[in-house]
Each structure stands twice: as structure tokens, then as C-alpha cells.
Design a protein around this motif. Structure first.
Motif, mmCIF file in Angstrom:
data_model
loop_
_atom_site.group_PDB
_atom_site.id
_atom_site.type_symbol
_atom_site.label_atom_id
_atom_site.label_comp_id
_atom_site.label_asym_id
_atom_site.label_seq_id
_atom_site.Cartn_x
_atom_site.Cartn_y
_atom_site.Cartn_z
ATOM 1 N N UNK A 302 0.567 -0.819 0.109
ATOM 2 C CA UNK A 302 -0.058 -0.115 0.371
ATOM 3 C C UNK A 302 0.725 1.072 -0.183
ATOM 4 N N UNK A 303 0.497 1.983 -0.813
ATOM 5 C CA UNK A 303 1.526 3.267 -0.940
ATOM 6 C C UNK A 303 1.007 4.443 0.189
ATOM 7 N N UNK A 304 0.233 4.050 0.675
ATOM 8 C CA UNK A 304 -0.305 4.966 1.732
ATOM 9 C C UNK A 304 -0.270 4.000 2.958
ATOM 10 N N UNK A 305 -0.237 4.518 4.263
ATOM 11 C CA UNK A 305 -1.243 4.004 5.557
ATOM 12 C C UNK A 305 -2.818 4.321 5.114
ATOM 13 N N UNK A 306 -3.061 2.887 5.974
ATOM 14 C CA UNK A 306 -4.514 3.518 6.190
ATOM 15 C C UNK A 306 -4.577 4.591 7.366
ATOM 16 N N UNK A 307 -5.806 5.435 7.232
ATOM 17 C CA UNK A 307 -6.261 5.936 7.997
ATOM 18 C C UNK A 307 -6.451 5.516 9.485
ATOM 19 N N UNK A 308 -5.974 6.354 10.440
ATOM 20 C CA UNK A 308 -6.365 5.830 11.810
ATOM 21 C C UNK A 308 -7.909 6.264 12.094
ATOM 22 N N UNK A 309 -8.517 7.014 11.734
ATOM 23 C CA UNK A 309 -10.723 7.325 11.998
ATOM 24 C C UNK A 309 -11.118 7.854 10.618
#
Length: 309
Positions: A302-309
Motif C-alpha cells: 500500500x502506497x499510503x497507510x490506512x487512515x487511523x480514523x
């Protein structure tokens, strides 16, 4: 003796094996089951040699971590040179507590990799690092151990590489907990569990007179010696077992040897000379008598981490 774990082509299952002259003498169960049994590793070795479950060349075998899923992983910080140098490079002083007691954190057993498995960058990290370490594998259960006799509970030693996302680590530890996500993406182990009797001729200082090295893309980065330990494995096991039980298969990591990571090298000698790991980098972690971990770094899916919220 040198033990490992491999995936058999016969039944596609993990099996323990004794390494002798480049050949694996397999047994019918995983290595952790050998440690939990009533027989000693020496007795299992005799059984493997006289009546092996199967035999194969180590070069053809699919090696995995000797203990693929340890019950627990405690990683200490036991080399003074690394602690002093890295703290000084960061502009902070070493806490006096470090000299009063060994300290550790719990790592992630689900993130264990074998000695040739590819390592994936931690999601969101741009400062990815290796750590050149060794680890003891517990072979006999015990609690409230004494430093003078605690090493009797060690089945053997292996290489441990604690892959670290330094940017994630530094952020989360400002809260006063951790490391957590900065450390739990990958921990490489292997290739062999080497029994203590094999290393006894090299005993020196608080460890063994055995060289430790790391290279990136064929260039030497790190070089140290196991004998430089400030806290011995006996002392680490004694502290780890206070008020709790160490169990067969548990890992006790030494922490990074002096110069044993890019954090220390880059801050001391310059980031241009020792850049953070990038996708495509080949990393070799080697310890005399224990073998080597050879791996390459790949980008996170994944290029960007999954959002925390």
C-alpha cells in the motif's frame, strides 16, 4: 549442534533438522516441539542421525526461521557502545537506569521471517533500518532465575535482525510507550540454532569472541563483536524471568551491537554516507559461527497507510 527448520517437499510441512556437513537430517516434527519434549536436543540429534525422517541438502532446502512463531520475543538493549553512541548522536544522555538493570521491549511473534525471506517496508516509513543482533532461544522453562545459572536454560543462539521504522518509532515513543509500530513489521531469524557447547571455545567477556557484520548492497556498514556485551545473557534471562516464566521457544534478543544500525551510523558519519534502506536494497547480516541472514527490501504493497480514523 546446528538445528534449523525447513519446509519439506514431501508433505509441505515444517520440520526440524540437524545440519551435518551441508546435509539436513530431518525429524518428524517442528523444532519447538523438540524443545518442549522430555528429550534433550543431543538425544534428538542422535535420533536424527540414526533414523532420519528424511535427508536433503541444505542448499536445496526451503529454510524458515528456526522458531517460526516464538511464544514470546523480548528484545533487550545490552551493548553499551550502541546505547552511548546512538543517544549522543541524538543529543540526549543515557539514563542511569540502563546501568542499574537490563531493559527490553516485547516484539511481535507474528512478524517473524526466515533467513532469506524478503522484508517489506513498514507502511508510511521513510527511515527504515536494520539492527544487527543475536538472540538466545529458551530450551528449558524457568522463573526467577539467577544470573549465574540462567544460561543453563538456553537451548542455543541464532541471528536476530530487528527491522525498524525509525520515523514511526520516534513519533510513537513521545507518548512514553513503545516501541510498537516502529518495530513490529518484520524480525528476521536464523538460519540456525547453534547449541551453546559449539560456542564455548569462543567465550570472552560477557559473551563470545565472535564477529558481527552487516552489509548493504555489498558494502560493509556494521562491524562489532559479541564479547562487547555490557549485560550478559545470564543477566538478561534473570531479569526477564522475574515474577514470570520463560518457556521453551521464547527468544531473548541482545539488542544492537555497536555500529549495528543505520540510525547510529548515519547520525555519526552522515546520512549521505549511510542512507536509510530503500526498496531493492540487499542486506546481509552475519555472525561468526551462527551463519547469515540474506534478504532484500521491497516496497510496502500500500502506497499510503490506512487512515487511523
Amino acid at each position: 549442534m546446528r538445528w534449523t527448520t525447513y519446509v519439506s517437499r514431501t508433505d509441505q510441512a515444517e520440520h526440524a533438522a540437524l545440519l551435518v556437513d551441508g546435509e539436513l537430517f530431518g525429524v518428524d516434527r517442528p523444532l519447538i516441539e523438540l524443545l518442549r519434549s522430555d528429550l534433550s536436543l543431543a538425544a534428538w540429534g542422535e535420533r536424527a542421525m540414526t533414523a532420519p525422517w528424511e535427508r536433503c541438502s541444505v542448499e536445496e532446502a526451503a529454510l524458515v526461521a528456526p522458531i517460526p512463531v516464538p511464544p514470546s520475543i523480548r528484545d533487550f538493549m545490552a551493548f553499551e557502545n550502541h546505547v552511548v553512541t546512538s543517544y549522543a548522536a541524538l543529543g540526549t544522555e543515557v539514563s542511569p537506569v540502563w546501568y542499574d538493570q537490563p531493559v527490553f521491549y516485547f516484539s511481535n511473534p507474528a512478524a517473524v521471517l526466515g533467513p532469506q525471506d524478503v522484508v517489506t517496508l513498514a507502511p508510511g516509513s521513510e527511515r527504515f533500518d536494520y539492527e544487527l543482533e543475536i538472540a538466545a532461544v529458551i530450551g528449558r522453562a524457568g522463573r526467577d532465575l539467577h544470573p549465574d545459572t540462567a544460561e543453563d536454560h538456553i537451548a542455543g543462539y541464532l541471528i536476530l535482525c530487528d527491522w525498524s521504522a525509525r520515523d514511526l518509532q520516534s513519533t510513537e515513543m513521545r507518548v512514553g510507550l513503545g516501541p510498537a509500530k516502529g518495530k513490529d513489521t518484520a524480525t528476521s531469524l536464523g538460519p540456525y540454532l547453534v547449541t551453546p557447547d559449539e560456542l564455548e571455545p569462543f567465550r570472552a567477556g560477557r559473551g563470545f569472541d565472535l564477529g558481527m557484520r552487516a552489509t548493504v548492497n555489498g558494502r560493509e556498514y556494521s562491524s562489532g563483536n559479541w564479547s562487547d556485551l555490557y549485560w550478559s545473557f545470564g543477566e538478561m534471562l534473570a531479569y526477564a524471568s522475574r515474577g514470570t516464566e520463560l518457556r521453551p521457544g521464547d527468544l531473548i534478543g541482545s539488542g544492537t551491537v555497536g555500529t549495528g544500525c543505520i540510525l547510529e551510523l548515519g547520525l555519526t558519519h552522515g546520512a549521505d554516507r549511510y542512507p536509510w534502506l530503500q526498496p531493492g536494497d540487499d542486506v546481509l547480516i552475519e555472525v561468526d559461527q551462527l551463519g547469515a541472514v540474506r534478504t532484500s527490501v521491497q516496497d510496502t504493497p500500500a502506497a499510503d497507510p490506512i487512515p487511523l480514523r
